[in-house]
Design a protein around this motif. Structure first.
Motif, mmCIF file in Angstrom:
data_model
loop_
_atom_site.group_PDB
_atom_site.id
_atom_site.type_symbol
_atom_site.label_atom_id
_atom_site.label_comp_id
_atom_site.label_asym_id
_atom_site.label_seq_id
_atom_site.Cartn_x
_atom_site.Cartn_y
_atom_site.Cartn_z
ATOM 1 N N LEU A 6 0.853 -1.177 0.000
ATOM 2 C CA LEU A 6 0.000 0.000 0.000
ATOM 3 C C LEU A 6 0.891 1.230 0.000
ATOM 4 C CD1 LEU A 6 -2.673 -1.023 2.638
ATOM 5 C CD2 LEU A 6 -2.989 -0.817 0.167
ATOM 6 N N ARG A 7 0.501 2.225 -0.788
ATOM 7 C CA ARG A 7 1.284 3.452 -0.908
ATOM 8 C C ARG A 7 0.710 4.512 0.037
ATOM 9 N NH1 ARG A 7 0.668 1.400 -6.151
ATOM 10 N NH2 ARG A 7 -1.193 2.681 -6.375
ATOM 11 N N MET A 8 1.538 4.938 0.976
ATOM 12 C CA MET A 8 1.121 5.898 1.999
ATOM 13 C C MET A 8 1.720 7.261 1.717
ATOM 14 S SD MET A 8 1.723 5.730 6.148
ATOM 15 C CE MET A 8 3.425 6.251 6.225
ATOM 16 N N GLY A 9 0.914 8.298 1.926
ATOM 17 C CA GLY A 9 1.396 9.670 1.975
ATOM 18 C C GLY A 9 1.298 10.139 3.411
ATOM 19 N N MET A 10 2.042 11.172 3.757
ATOM 20 C CA MET A 10 1.997 11.681 5.126
ATOM 21 C C MET A 10 1.943 13.198 5.104
ATOM 22 S SD MET A 10 4.622 11.050 8.336
ATOM 23 C CE MET A 10 4.353 9.298 8.408
ATOM 24 N N ILE A 11 1.057 13.733 5.934
ATOM 25 C CA ILE A 11 0.969 15.173 6.160
ATOM 26 C C ILE A 11 1.451 15.413 7.578
ATOM 27 C CG2 ILE A 11 -0.535 17.190 6.301
ATOM 28 C CD1 ILE A 11 -2.446 15.761 4.353
ATOM 29 N N ILE A 33 3.452 -1.681 3.574
ATOM 30 C CA ILE A 33 3.224 -0.268 3.270
ATOM 31 C C ILE A 33 4.549 0.371 2.892
ATOM 32 C CG2 ILE A 33 2.582 1.966 4.283
ATOM 33 C CD1 ILE A 33 0.594 0.427 6.055
ATOM 34 N N GLU A 34 4.486 1.308 1.938
ATOM 35 C CA GLU A 34 5.658 2.112 1.602
ATOM 36 C C GLU A 34 5.261 3.579 1.594
ATOM 37 O OE1 GLU A 34 7.130 1.605 -2.425
ATOM 38 O OE2 GLU A 34 5.156 0.955 -3.079
ATOM 39 N N LEU A 35 6.152 4.432 2.072
ATOM 40 C CA LEU A 35 5.936 5.873 2.065
ATOM 41 C C LEU A 35 6.342 6.397 0.696
ATOM 42 C CD1 LEU A 35 5.208 8.448 3.672
ATOM 43 C CD2 LEU A 35 7.648 8.599 4.259
ATOM 44 N N VAL A 36 5.387 6.984 -0.041
ATOM 45 C CA VAL A 36 5.663 7.428 -1.407
ATOM 46 C C VAL A 36 5.638 8.947 -1.583
ATOM 47 C CG1 VAL A 36 4.860 5.262 -2.431
ATOM 48 C CG2 VAL A 36 3.258 7.178 -2.171
ATOM 49 N N CYS A 37 5.066 9.662 -0.620
ATOM 50 C CA CYS A 37 4.975 11.113 -0.780
ATOM 51 C C CYS A 37 4.687 11.757 0.569
ATOM 52 C CB CYS A 37 3.891 11.487 -1.780
ATOM 53 S SG CYS A 37 2.222 11.121 -1.240
ATOM 54 N N GLY A 38 4.823 13.064 0.609
ATOM 55 C CA GLY A 38 4.474 13.766 1.825
ATOM 56 C C GLY A 38 4.716 15.251 1.770
ATOM 57 N N CYS A 39 4.050 15.899 2.686
ATOM 58 C CA CYS A 39 4.309 17.284 3.054
ATOM 59 C C CYS A 39 4.533 17.196 4.559
ATOM 60 C CB CYS A 39 3.127 18.185 2.726
ATOM 61 S SG CYS A 39 3.376 19.841 3.378
ATOM 62 N N PHE A 40 5.785 17.147 4.961
ATOM 63 C CA PHE A 40 6.137 16.782 6.322
ATOM 64 C C PHE A 40 6.225 17.971 7.272
ATOM 65 C CE2 PHE A 40 8.051 13.806 3.286
ATOM 66 C CZ PHE A 40 7.348 12.663 3.630
ATOM 67 N N SER A 41 6.181 19.184 6.717
ATOM 68 C CA SER A 41 6.313 20.384 7.540
ATOM 69 C C SER A 41 5.774 21.583 6.777
ATOM 70 C CB SER A 41 7.792 20.625 7.864
ATOM 71 O OG SER A 41 7.982 21.855 8.528
ATOM 72 N N ARG A 60 8.022 14.111 -5.123
ATOM 73 C CA ARG A 60 6.814 13.800 -4.355
ATOM 74 C C ARG A 60 6.902 14.326 -2.920
ATOM 75 N NH1 ARG A 60 4.637 8.406 -6.413
ATOM 76 N NH2 ARG A 60 2.812 8.898 -5.185
ATOM 77 N N ILE A 61 7.813 15.267 -2.704
ATOM 78 C CA ILE A 61 7.876 15.999 -1.436
ATOM 79 C C ILE A 61 7.261 17.360 -1.727
ATOM 80 C CG2 ILE A 61 9.341 16.935 0.379
ATOM 81 C CD1 ILE A 61 11.460 14.814 -0.485
ATOM 82 N N TYR A 62 6.116 17.622 -1.135
ATOM 83 C CA TYR A 62 5.307 18.776 -1.515
ATOM 84 C C TYR A 62 5.476 19.954 -0.551
ATOM 85 C CZ TYR A 62 3.195 15.341 -4.599
ATOM 86 O OH TYR A 62 2.995 14.386 -5.566
ATOM 87 N N ARG A 63 5.189 21.146 -1.082
ATOM 88 C CA ARG A 63 5.323 22.388 -0.304
ATOM 89 C C ARG A 63 4.211 22.562 0.706
ATOM 90 N NH1 ARG A 63 9.281 25.649 -1.800
ATOM 91 N NH2 ARG A 63 10.334 25.138 -3.734
ATOM 92 N N ASP A 64 3.015 22.065 0.402
ATOM 93 C CA ASP A 64 1.918 22.109 1.367
ATOM 94 C C ASP A 64 0.962 20.955 1.083
ATOM 95 O OD1 ASP A 64 -0.263 22.995 -0.461
ATOM 96 O OD2 ASP A 64 0.803 24.903 -0.480
ATOM 97 N N TYR A 65 0.103 20.668 2.047
ATOM 98 C CA TYR A 65 -0.775 19.503 1.923
ATOM 99 C C TYR A 65 -1.800 19.671 0.806
ATOM 100 C CZ TYR A 65 -4.629 21.801 4.378
ATOM 101 O OH TYR A 65 -5.649 22.641 4.720
ATOM 102 N N LYS A 66 -2.206 20.885 0.514
ATOM 103 C CA LYS A 66 -3.177 21.090 -0.560
ATOM 104 C C LYS A 66 -2.555 20.708 -1.905
ATOM 105 C CE LYS A 66 -5.692 24.663 1.900
ATOM 106 N NZ LYS A 66 -6.018 26.082 2.019
ATOM 107 N N GLU A 67 -1.319 21.143 -2.129
ATOM 108 C CA GLU A 67 -0.608 20.764 -3.350
ATOM 109 C C GLU A 67 -0.461 19.240 -3.409
ATOM 110 O OE1 GLU A 67 3.663 21.566 -5.564
ATOM 111 O OE2 GLU A 67 3.634 21.422 -3.374
ATOM 112 N N MET A 68 -0.106 18.638 -2.295
ATOM 113 C CA MET A 68 0.088 17.197 -2.261
ATOM 114 C C MET A 68 -1.185 16.453 -2.642
ATOM 115 S SD MET A 68 1.192 14.858 0.969
ATOM 116 C CE MET A 68 0.080 13.515 1.281
#
Length: 133
Positions: A6-11, A33-41, A60-68
């Motif tokens: 399963l592909r996980m994203g994290m905010i 599970i694998e971490l594939v993307c995020g907006c971590f801060s 796949r490292i995003y500037r904000d959660y909305k963009e992600m």
């Protein structure tokens, strides 16, 4: 069991946050599970450093959660995240969870899921409308 992880994203959860690494370790324990993307801060440099340390592709490292959520929703189903873990301060849980549901993503969210009963009822309604978890 699925044929793939399963592909996980994290905010949230980046930098010096305590809960992010705990969520990540727990998610990875069974190797399903694998971490594939995020907006971590909220700080992009912190998010970038966290994503790089966790071997997330820079694209796949995003500037904000909305963009992600927007960009992940636009990817083909075979590439985008399957669900998002929200590990941010409690007061922003509702907004992030509601948008994730609106974009078609299941969510994993610590308690409290919302900051008020009104938000909880709205989130319950979104879950019922979308059929997501």
């Amino acid at each position: 069991m699925t044929e793939r992880k399963l592909r996980m994203g994290m905010i949230g959860g980046g930098g010096s946050a305590m809960i992010g690494p705990i969520h990540l370790r727990a998610a990875l324990m069974e190797n399903d599970i694998e971490l594939v993307c995020g907006c971590f801060s909220r700080n992009y440099q912190t998010s970038l450093a966290t994503g790089q340390a966790w071997h997330v592709p820079e694209s796949r490292i995003y500037r904000d959660y909305k963009e992600m959520l927007e960009k992940e929703a636009s990817l083909p189903k075979g590439e985008r995240m399957d669900f998002v873990a929200i590990v941010t301060p409690n007061k922003v849980h509702y907004e992030q969870a509601a948008l994730a549901l609106d974009r078609g993503f299941d969510i994993v969210l610590d308690k409290p899921m919302t900051f008020s009963l009104e938000e909880a009822l709205k989130l319950q309604e979104k879950v019922e409308q979308t059929g997501l978890t």
